[in-house]
Design a protein around this motif. Structure first.
Motif, PDB file in Angstrom:
ATOM      1  N   THR A 256       0.838  -1.201   0.000  1.00 28.43           N
ATOM      2  CA  THR A 256       0.000   0.000   0.000  1.00 28.43           C
ATOM      3  C   THR A 256       0.873   1.250   0.000  1.00 28.43           C
ATOM      4  N   GLY A 257       0.528   2.191  -0.894  1.00 24.66           N
ATOM      5  CA  GLY A 257       1.265   3.438  -0.959  1.00 24.66           C
ATOM      6  C   GLY A 257       2.393   3.450  -1.981  1.00 24.66           C
ATOM      7  N   GLU A 258       2.783   2.289  -2.463  1.00 28.85           N
ATOM      8  CA  GLU A 258       3.849   2.226  -3.471  1.00 28.85           C
ATOM      9  C   GLU A 258       3.362   2.746  -4.815  1.00 28.85           C
ATOM     10  N   LYS A 259       4.291   3.252  -5.602  1.00 29.87           N
ATOM     11  CA  LYS A 259       3.998   3.634  -6.987  1.00 29.87           C
ATOM     12  C   LYS A 259       4.252   2.402  -7.853  1.00 29.87           C
ATOM     13  N   VAL A 260       3.267   2.054  -8.652  1.00 23.55           N
ATOM     14  CA  VAL A 260       3.333   0.823  -9.435  1.00 23.55           C
ATOM     15  C   VAL A 260       3.231   1.138 -10.920  1.00 23.55           C
ATOM     16  N   PHE A 261       4.097   0.505 -11.705  1.00 20.32           N
ATOM     17  CA  PHE A 261       4.063   0.642 -13.159  1.00 20.32           C
ATOM     18  C   PHE A 261       3.744  -0.717 -13.770  1.00 20.32           C
ATOM     19  N   LEU A 262       2.710  -0.752 -14.594  1.00 20.97           N
ATOM     20  CA  LEU A 262       2.409  -1.944 -15.378  1.00 20.97           C
ATOM     21  C   LEU A 262       2.680  -1.602 -16.837  1.00 20.97           C
ATOM     22  N   GLU A 263       3.512  -2.439 -17.467  1.00 23.99           N
ATOM     23  CA  GLU A 263       3.936  -2.141 -18.825  1.00 23.99           C
ATOM     24  C   GLU A 263       3.285  -3.080 -19.826  1.00 23.99           C
ATOM     25  N   CYS A 264       2.970  -2.536 -20.987  1.00 25.01           N
ATOM     26  CA  CYS A 264       2.368  -3.316 -22.057  1.00 25.01           C
ATOM     27  C   CYS A 264       3.042  -2.946 -23.370  1.00 25.01           C
ATOM     28  N   VAL A 265       3.394  -3.959 -24.150  1.00 24.66           N
ATOM     29  CA  VAL A 265       4.030  -3.724 -25.444  1.00 24.66           C
ATOM     30  C   VAL A 265       3.326  -4.554 -26.507  1.00 24.66           C
ATOM     31  N   GLN A 266       3.044  -3.904 -27.663  1.00 23.14           N
ATOM     32  CA  GLN A 266       2.467  -4.654 -28.795  1.00 23.14           C
ATOM     33  C   GLN A 266       3.400  -4.496 -29.997  1.00 23.14           C
ATOM     34  N   ASP A 267       3.461  -5.566 -30.806  1.00 20.80           N
ATOM     35  CA  ASP A 267       4.458  -5.593 -31.877  1.00 20.80           C
ATOM     36  C   ASP A 267       3.853  -5.489 -33.276  1.00 20.80           C
ATOM     37  N   MET A 268       2.595  -5.019 -33.381  1.00 19.29           N
ATOM     38  CA  MET A 268       1.949  -4.986 -34.695  1.00 19.29           C
ATOM     39  C   MET A 268       1.614  -3.572 -35.152  1.00 19.29           C
ATOM     40  N   ASP A 269       2.271  -2.590 -34.585  1.00 20.79           N
ATOM     41  CA  ASP A 269       2.088  -1.217 -35.043  1.00 20.79           C
ATOM     42  C   ASP A 269       0.632  -0.738 -34.907  1.00 20.79           C
ATOM     43  N   HIS A 270      -0.058  -1.226 -33.888  1.00 13.05           N
ATOM     44  CA  HIS A 270      -1.441  -0.802 -33.658  1.00 13.05           C
ATOM     45  C   HIS A 270      -1.495   0.612 -33.120  1.00 13.05           C
ATOM     46  N   GLU A 271      -2.484   1.375 -33.593  1.00 13.00           N
ATOM     47  CA  GLU A 271      -2.635   2.749 -33.143  1.00 13.00           C
ATOM     48  C   GLU A 271      -3.192   2.836 -31.723  1.00 13.00           C
ATOM     49  N   ASN A 272      -4.128   1.935 -31.407  1.00  5.46           N
ATOM     50  CA  ASN A 272      -4.906   2.073 -30.182  1.00  5.46           C
ATOM     51  C   ASN A 272      -4.491   1.049 -29.135  1.00  5.46           C
ATOM     52  N   MET A 273      -4.397   1.524 -27.885  1.00  6.42           N
ATOM     53  CA  MET A 273      -4.073   0.614 -26.781  1.00  6.42           C
ATOM     54  C   MET A 273      -4.977   0.900 -25.607  1.00  6.42           C
ATOM     55  N   PHE A 274      -5.217  -0.139 -24.803  1.00  5.58           N
ATOM     56  CA  PHE A 274      -6.243  -0.082 -23.758  1.00  5.58           C
ATOM     57  C   PHE A 274      -5.749  -0.777 -22.488  1.00  5.58           C
ATOM     58  N   TRP A 275      -6.230  -0.295 -21.354  1.00  6.17           N
ATOM     59  CA  TRP A 275      -6.044  -0.988 -20.080  1.00  6.17           C
ATOM     60  C   TRP A 275      -7.410  -1.263 -19.457  1.00  6.17           C
ATOM     61  N   TYR A 276      -7.594  -2.545 -19.078  1.00  6.35           N
ATOM     62  CA  TYR A 276      -8.807  -2.992 -18.374  1.00  6.35           C
ATOM     63  C   TYR A 276      -8.376  -3.613 -17.055  1.00  6.35           C
ATOM     64  N   ARG A 277      -9.305  -3.651 -16.106  1.00 11.93           N
ATOM     65  CA  ARG A 277      -9.136  -4.489 -14.936  1.00 11.93           C
ATOM     66  C   ARG A 277     -10.309  -5.467 -14.872  1.00 11.93           C
TER      67      ARG A 277
END
Lengths: 113, 112
Positions: free
Chosen positions: B15-36
């Motif tokens: 609790t209280g930590e700064k968290v980074f979640l990284e996502c990489v796509q390799d198909m030159d897509h314009e649009n990216m999304f984050w869901y939970r």
């Protein structure tokens, strides 16, 4: 906002039997997407439906969108253990464009040998 | 085939930590999304991006921010992680005006 209701929430089916999963929208659907998810993993795209009355099939899975574009069904024929998982329907959040999907809560499918 | 990768499958933070979640796509897509994804609530859209340095709020953006410095990479940031952010996080991408999402394998984040 749009809501998608999936039924049933869970389903236990004997191997070889047919089954149907339903997805009902509170609003007219512009695009309806079916995904499958294995437990703890990402989603795999199955099919997309756009036109009223449209029906698509892939292997033993058939998806339909009703004429009014508010309900879709996913039908699996002669179920196999590989069909087990969570099935989710998703709908375009708006009338067009790539602005993400609204999802139903999913249907957990278990195939009994 | 489109490949969407996420930096971690499992992550445990305090609790209280700064968290980074990284996502990489390799198909030159314009649009990216984050869901939970949460039991009983399904998948919910947090943020999305049409292009580099562009971001749009989804349905539940509170408590999150995002960064897209390069076309192939989309980061989700939890500025100060809280226990109610314990969840499965899924990244997705789409080309052009398509909304057909290509999903990554997910990151299961636990905040203690």
């Amino acid at each position: 906002s749009q809501e998608l209701e999936q039924s049933p929430q869970s389903l236990i089916v004997q191997e070889g039997k047919n089954l149907t999963i339903n997805c009902t929208s509170s609003k007219t659907l512009y695009g309806l997407y079916w995904y499958k998810q294995k437990y703890g993993e990402g989603l795999i795209f199955l099919m997309m439906l756009q036109k009223g009355g449209e029906e698509k099939s892939h292997e033993k899975i058939t998806a339909k969108l009703d004429e009014k574009k508010q309900q879709s069904s996913l039908h699996i024929t002669a179920s196999q253990p590989s069909h087990a998982g969570i099935y989710l329907c998703g709908a375009d959040r708006s009338g067009g464009g790539a602005d993400g999907l609204t999802f139903g809560k999913g249907t957990h499918l278990i195939i009994q040998p | 085939d489109v490949k969407v990768t996420q930096s971690s499958r499992y992550l445990v933070k305090r609790t209280g930590e700064k968290v980074f979640l990284e996502c990489v796509q390799d198909m030159d897509h314009e649009n990216m999304f984050w869901y939970r994804q949460d039991p009983g609530l399904g998948l919910r859209l947090i943020y999305f991006s049409y292009d580099v340095k562009m971001k749009e709020k989804g349905d539940i953006p509170e408590g999150y921010s995002v960064s897209r410095e390069k076309k192939e990479r989309f980061s989700l940031i939890l500025e100060s992680a809280s226990t109610n952010q314990t969840s499965m996080y899924l990244c997705a991408s789409t080309p052009g005006s398509s909304n057909e999402q290509y999903f990554g394998p997910g990151t299961r984040l636990t905040v203690t």
